[in-house]
Design an enzyme around this catalytic site. Structure first.
Site, PDB file in Angstrom:
ATOM      1  N   ASN A   1       3.961  -3.990  -2.167  1.00 59.93           N
ATOM      2  CA  ASN A   1       4.233  -4.636  -0.892  1.00 59.93           C
ATOM      3  C   ASN A   1       4.947  -3.660   0.043  1.00 59.93           C
ATOM      4  O   ASN A   1       6.105  -3.285  -0.209  1.00 59.93           O
ATOM      5  CB  ASN A   1       5.106  -5.878  -1.083  1.00 59.93           C
ATOM      6  CG  ASN A   1       5.473  -6.517   0.250  1.00 59.93           C
ATOM      7  OD1 ASN A   1       4.655  -7.171   0.882  1.00 59.93           O
ATOM      8  ND2 ASN A   1       6.699  -6.311   0.711  1.00 59.93           N
ATOM      9  N   GLU A   2       4.242  -3.213   1.084  1.00 58.84           N
ATOM     10  CA  GLU A   2       4.776  -2.502   2.248  1.00 58.84           C
ATOM     11  C   GLU A   2       5.280  -1.088   1.979  1.00 58.84           C
ATOM     12  O   GLU A   2       5.845  -0.457   2.879  1.00 58.84           O
ATOM     13  CB  GLU A   2       5.870  -3.326   2.944  1.00 58.84           C
ATOM     14  CG  GLU A   2       5.353  -4.657   3.479  1.00 58.84           C
ATOM     15  CD  GLU A   2       6.313  -5.410   4.376  1.00 58.84           C
ATOM     16  OE1 GLU A   2       5.879  -6.314   5.098  1.00 58.84           O
ATOM     17  OE2 GLU A   2       7.522  -5.083   4.335  1.00 58.84           O
TER      18      GLU A   2
END
Length: 827
Positions: free
Chosen positions: A429-430
Site C-alpha cells: 500500500n502506497e
C-alpha cells in the site's frame, strides 16, 4: 494411527516479565492473572480490571506502557494422547517476539505475527509439563532491528516497518496505538505417527466447462515412516482420485476433473457455487493418517492490463466477463484483532454484501485475516483483493526481515489459495508512490526500501505457488517507473488531494482506470461516540472528540469541507449531522461519476468499510458496528442500476448505468422544480440499456438550464431510483419549511415504522435511530422528499415504539440546520 490434536486453551495465566513497569491500577501487581488464549495481554489486563478500557476517553495514553513491557504466559499441558511417534506444539499465531519453553527447555523462538509455528516437543510435552511463552516487547525488537539495518522513512513516528507485525497496531490516522502481545490465534498439540500432511496447494482451474483440481500434497514423515508407501486420496464433487506417495518422497500430485462444473461468480454476476474438497493421507494398510479439507470454487480470474487509447486498463475478468468492482477497503475490525470472532466477521461482511459491494480489499497495514473471513467472502460472493502486509513506509530488505517476509508470503499464499473469492494479490500500500513523492530518496541514500519485495520476491512467490491469480506490484501503481506511480490513466490510483486539500467536486475532473482509494471523513454515530466518550460534554473540538480524531488536522479538513457547501453549523448536533451528510455526498460524487465512465473506469474501492474503535474516520460502518449515512448511500451507489446527473463537455447528461445481467428498459422523468415544488419544466426520456453498459442521455435543453438557481432543482426518477441536484450550494439555497409530520406505528416483527410526510421540500432527511436507543437501527439513510411525499422508515432493536416527540427529536434535515429556515419538526 490417525493424527490427533488437543487444544491448549485452558489454564493460562499471564504476568509482567520486564520492560516498562506497570502503571495505574496494575502498578505493583506482580502475580499471575487469568488469561484467555487465543487473546492478547491488553484484553487480559482489561478483564482483570488492571487497565482502563483503551477505547474510552483518552485511556489509550494510560495503557501505552503495556506495549513496552514484556509478558510471560504459562499453562500446564494436559490430556495429550499417548501412543504416537511425534508430538508437536502448534501455534497458529504468536504476536510477535516470543520464546517458547516446555518445562524450562526452549523449543523455539519467533519474530513474526503473520506466520504459524510448529515445534517438535516429542518426549517433552507429557501430561503435567509446564508450557511457557515469553513475549518481548515489539518495541524492543523493532528498535534493535532499526539499529542493525539503519533508519528508513516512515509516514508515522512508530517503528512498525522494522518488525513483521500488524502495522496499524502502532497507531494510524484512524486507529489507536495499542501494541499488543499474546497468542492471538489458537494453540494446540498435534500427535501423529508415520506421516502427516504438511501442506496442500490446490491449483483450481476450469477450461471449457470442466473443473480441474491439481492438488500438490506435501508430507512430513517420522523416522519409521521414511520408507512407507503412502496414498493421497482427493475427493471433490463426488469424484475420488488417488496418487501414490513413493517411499521416501515428500510430495505427490493428485488431479481430479469435474465435468460441467458449476462456476463461482461474484455477487450480482451469478451463483456462488462451492464444492467440499477433502484429501486424506493413507498408509499401505488403508488406514487414514491425516486429513485436509476445504471448500473450493471453480472460476477463472484475469486482470486486463492492456494498453488502449485511454492509457492502461485495470479490469478484473471473472470467468471471462469484465466486472465493475464495487469495492471497499477493509482494516482490522478491532484494534485488538484476537477479539474478532467468526460471527463478527460474518456480520460485517453481510453488511457489505447487503450494500451491493462485490469486492473487499484487505489493506496492507493490517493482517492476513482468519479463515472465517475468506469463507464468508466465498459464500457471499465478495471478491477479495489481498495486500501483502506493507504500508506507508520504506521496508528494509536485509536480514532478519527478508527471510521472515519470504516465509510469511509463502505460507499465506498457500493458506489462502483454496478460496475462490481471492482474485488479486497486491504487493503493498502506497510504498511505490511514497518512494517517488514523499521525499524518501535523500534519507535512504541508496539503502533498500522494499522495491525488491514488490518487484522481485513477491511476484516470484505468487508465480511459483499460485499461478492461477494475478499479482499487482502495489496500489497505486501505474505499471512502470516510466510513468508516475499514481497516474490515474494507468492502473490503480489513490485520490487524497481531495479531502486533504481540495473539495470533493474535484473528483469530477478525474478519469481513473481503477480508483483503489478515496474517501471523506465523518464522525461515528452518536451512540458509538457515547461509548467512547460516556461523560464528555460533546463539541467538535472537545478534548475527547479530538483524541478520537487521529487524522492530521482532521477537524480542520471537516470544517473546510463543510464551508464549500453549507453555512457554519451552530450546534454539535448540526455539525455531527452535516459532516455525515458531506461524507455521503463526497463518496456519491466520486462513485456516480466514475461508474458513468465504465468501461474506462473499471472499479471504485471506497476508503473504508469499517472501523476498529470509536473514532472520527472515513468508515461507512463505525467502530460500534453501526452504519453511518454513507453506508446507506453505498447501498444506492452500488446497486446494479444507478441513474445520475453528470456532465460531459460542460453539458448535463443522464448517466444510466446498468450493471445487471438483463437489459434495462424504462422511462425516466426529468423535472426542473421550484423550491416550492412547482414544476417548471418536465420531459420523459425513454431508454433501453444493455446489460453491464452505461448509456449517456442528453438532458432535455428546456429542463436542464436553471433560471433562478437558488430556488430551483433538477430531479430524475426512473424505476424507483432518483437523483436530485440543487441549482446552488445548500448554503445559498432558498430552503422552505418542509412542514414535516411524523407518525409512528408498530410492525409485525417487533420493529416499528416511522412515516414522515413533507409538505415542502425536505433535503437529506435523516432519522438517527441510535438517538432512540443504542441498539436501534433504521433501514435507510438520507432521503430527499419533494412536497407531498412520504417515506416509511423501519426501525428495529427497541423493545417498543417510542413517542412521536422522541422520533421528531432524532430527525434531521439540511433545511433544519441552515439559518433562516423555521422548522417545527426535526433538527
Amino acid at each position: 494411527m490417525s493424527k490427533q490434536w488437543t487444544p491448549v486453551d485452558r489454564g493460562w495465566t499471564v504476568r509482567w516479565a520486564g520492560g516498562e513497569a506497570p502503571q495505574g491500577p496494575a502498578q505493583g501487581h506482580d502475580g499471575p492473572l487469568p488469561a484467555e488464549v487465543p487473546g492478547c495481554v491488553h484484553a487480559d489486563l482489561l478483564a482483570a480490571g488492571l487497565i482502563p478500557d483503551p477505547y474510552v476517553d483518552d485511556n489509550e495514553r494510560a495503557v501505552a506502557w503495556v506495549g513496552r513491557a514484556d509478558w510471560e504466559y504459562r499453562t500446564v499441558l494436559a490430556g495429550i494422547p499417548d501412543g504416537h511417534e511425534r508430538t508437536e506444539l502448534v501455534f497458529d499465531g504468536l504476536d510477535t517476539v516470543a520464546t517458547v519453553a516446555v518445562d524450562g527447555t526452549v523449543v523455539g523462538a519467533t519474530r513474526n505475527m503473520h506466520r504459524s509455528y510448529r515445534f517438535d516437543v516429542t518426549g517433552l510435552a507429557a501430561g503435567g509439563a509446564e508450557l511457557t511463552v515469553r513475549f518481548t516487547s515489539a518495541y524492543t525488537e523493532a528498535e534493535a532491528v532499526r539499529a542493525l539495518v539503519g533508519e528508513r522513512p516512515n509516514v508515522y513516528p512508530e517503528p512498525f516497518n522494522y518488525i513483521r507485525k500488524m502495522a496499524s497496531g502502532f497507531g494510524w490516522d484512524w486507529g489507536p496505538t495499542l501494541v499488543t502481545a499474546g497468542m492471538w490465534r489458537p494453540v494446540r498439540i498435534e500427535t501423529w505417527s508415520t506421516a502427516r500432511i504438511a501442506r496442500v496447494r490446490p491449483l483450481v482451474t476450469v477450461v471449457d466447462g470442466t473443473g480441474r483440481v491439481e492438488a500438490r500434497v506435501s508430507v512430513e514423515r517420522t523416522a519409521s515412516g521414511r520408507d512407507a508407501d503412502l496414498t493421497a486420496r482427493l475427493t471433490v464433487a463426488g469424484r475420488t482420485v488417488e496418487a501414490r506417495v513413493e517411499p521416501g518422497a515428500a510430495e505427490t500430485v493428485v488431479v481430479a476433473e469435474v465435468p460441467d462444473a458449476r462456476l463461482w461468480w461474484p455477487a450480482g454476476q451469478g451463483d456462488q457455487n462451492l464444492y467440499p474438497c477433502e484429501i486424506t493421507l493413507g498408509d499401505s494398510s488403508g488406514g487414514v493418517l491425516d486429513t485436509w479439507s476445504r471448500t473450493l470454487g471453480f472460476r477463472t480470474v484475469e486482470l486486463d492490463r492492456s494498453p488502449d487509447e485511454h492509457g492502461t486498463a485495470f479490469t478484473l475478468r471473472i470467468n471471462g466477463r469484465p466486472v465493475f468492482s464495487r469495492g471497499v477497503n477493509w482494516i482490522p475490525d478491532d484494534a485488538l484483532p484476537a477479539r474478532v470472532t467468526p460471527e463478527r466477521y460474518r456480520r460485517r461482511l453481510e453488511q457489505a454484501a447487503d450494500a451491493g459491494i462485490n469486492l473487499v480489499r484487505i489493506w496492507g497495514g493490517g493482517i492476513y485475516e482468519d479463515e472465517a473471513f475468506y469463507d464468508a467472502c466465498d459464500e457471499l460472493g465478495l471478491m477479495v483483493w489481498q495486500d501483502f502486509l506493507f504500508a506507508c513506509a520504506a521496508y528494509p530488505e536485509e536480514q532478519p526481515l527478508r527471510g521472515e517476509v519470504e516465509a510469511e508470503a509463502r505460507e499465506n499464499v498457500v493458506r489462502l489459495a483454496p478460496h475462490p473469492s481471492l482474485v488479486l494479490w497486491n504487493g503493498n500500500n502506497e510504498n511505490l508512490w511514497g518512494f517517488r513523492d514523499w521525499d524518501w530518496a535523500e534519507p535512504l541514500a541508496g539503502e533498500s526500501w522494499g522495491e525488491g519485495y514488490y518487484l522481485g520476491v513477491l511476484p516470484r512467490i505468487v508465480a511459483e505457488l499460485d499461478p492461477t491469480r494475478p499479482y499487482a506490484a502495489g496500489s497505486p501503481w501505474s505499471g512502470s517507473w516510466d510513468r508516475h506511480p499514481n497516474d490515474p490513466a494507468h492502473g490503480t490510483s489513490h485520490f487524497w488531494e481531495v479531502w486533504n486539500r481540495r473539495d470533493y467536486t474535484d473528483y469530477l475532473n478525474e478519469t481513473p482506470r481503477f480508483a483503489a482509494e478515496f474517501g471523506w471523513q465523518a464522525p461515528a454515530t452518536l451512540a458509538t461516540i457515547r461509548e467512547g466518550l460516556p461523560t464528555e460534554e460533546l463539541a467538535p473540538a472537545s478534548p475527547g472528540m479530538l483524541h478520537h480524531q487521529k487524522a492530521e488536522d482532521g477537524n480542520g479538513k471537516l470544517d473546510r469541507g463543510l464551508a464549500h457547501h453549507f453555512a457554519p453549523p451552530e450546534t454539535f448536533d448540526a455539525w455531527h449531522y452535516l459532516t455525515q451528510v458531506n461524507q455521503a455526498r463526497a463518496v456519491a460524487t466520486a462513485v456516480a461519476h466514475w461508474r458513468s465512465l465504465w468501461p474506462v473506469c473499471a472499479g471504485t474501492v471506497v476508503w473504508q468499510l469499517n472501523d476498529c474503535w470509536p473514532v472520527t474516520s472515513w468508515a461507512a460502518i463505525d467502530g460500534g458496528g453501526r452504519p453511518k449515512p454513507l453506508y446507506f448511500e453505498l447501498r444506492r451507489l452500488y446497486a446494479d442500476r444507478l441513474v445520475s446527473f453528470q456532465r460531459r463537455d460542460g453539458v448535463p447528461v443522464l448517466a444510466v448505468d446498468n450493471q445487471a445481467d438483463a437489459e434495462w428498459t424504462a422511462t425516466a422523468l426529468v423535472r426542473r422544480l421550484g423550491a416550492d415544488g412547482r414544476t417548471l419544466a418536465a420531459e420523459r426520456v425513454a431508454f433501453a440499456v444493455p446489460p453491464r453498459t452505461v448509456a449517456l442521455l442528453p438532458v432535455p435543453s428546456g429542463v436542464g438550464a436553471f433560471g433562478e438557481p437558488r430556488r430551483e432543482l433538477l430531479v430524475v426518477d426512473a424505476d424507483g431510483l432518483r437523483d436530485v441536484v440543487l441549482g446552488s450550494e445548500d448554503r445559498d439555497f432558498a430552503f422552505p419549511d418542509p412542514g414535516l409530520t411524523v407518525k409512528v406505528g408498530d410492525a409485525a416483527d417487533g420493529s416499528f415504522v416511522v412515516v414522515v410526510t413533507a409538505a415542502g421540500l425536505a433535503r437529506d432527511l435523516l432519522l438517527q435511530a441510535d438517538r432512540l436507543g443504542p441498539e436501534a437501527v433504521a433501514d435507510r439513510g438520507l432521503v430527499t422528499l419533494l412536497p407531498g411525499e412520504s417515506v416509511a422508515i423501519t426501525v428495529s432493536g427497541l423493545a417498543g415504539a417510542p413517542a412521536v416527540e422522541a422520533v421528531e427529536a432524532a430527525l434531521f434535515s439540511v433545511n433544519a440546520v441552515q439559518p433562516g429556515v423555521g422548522v417545527a419538526v426535526g433538527r
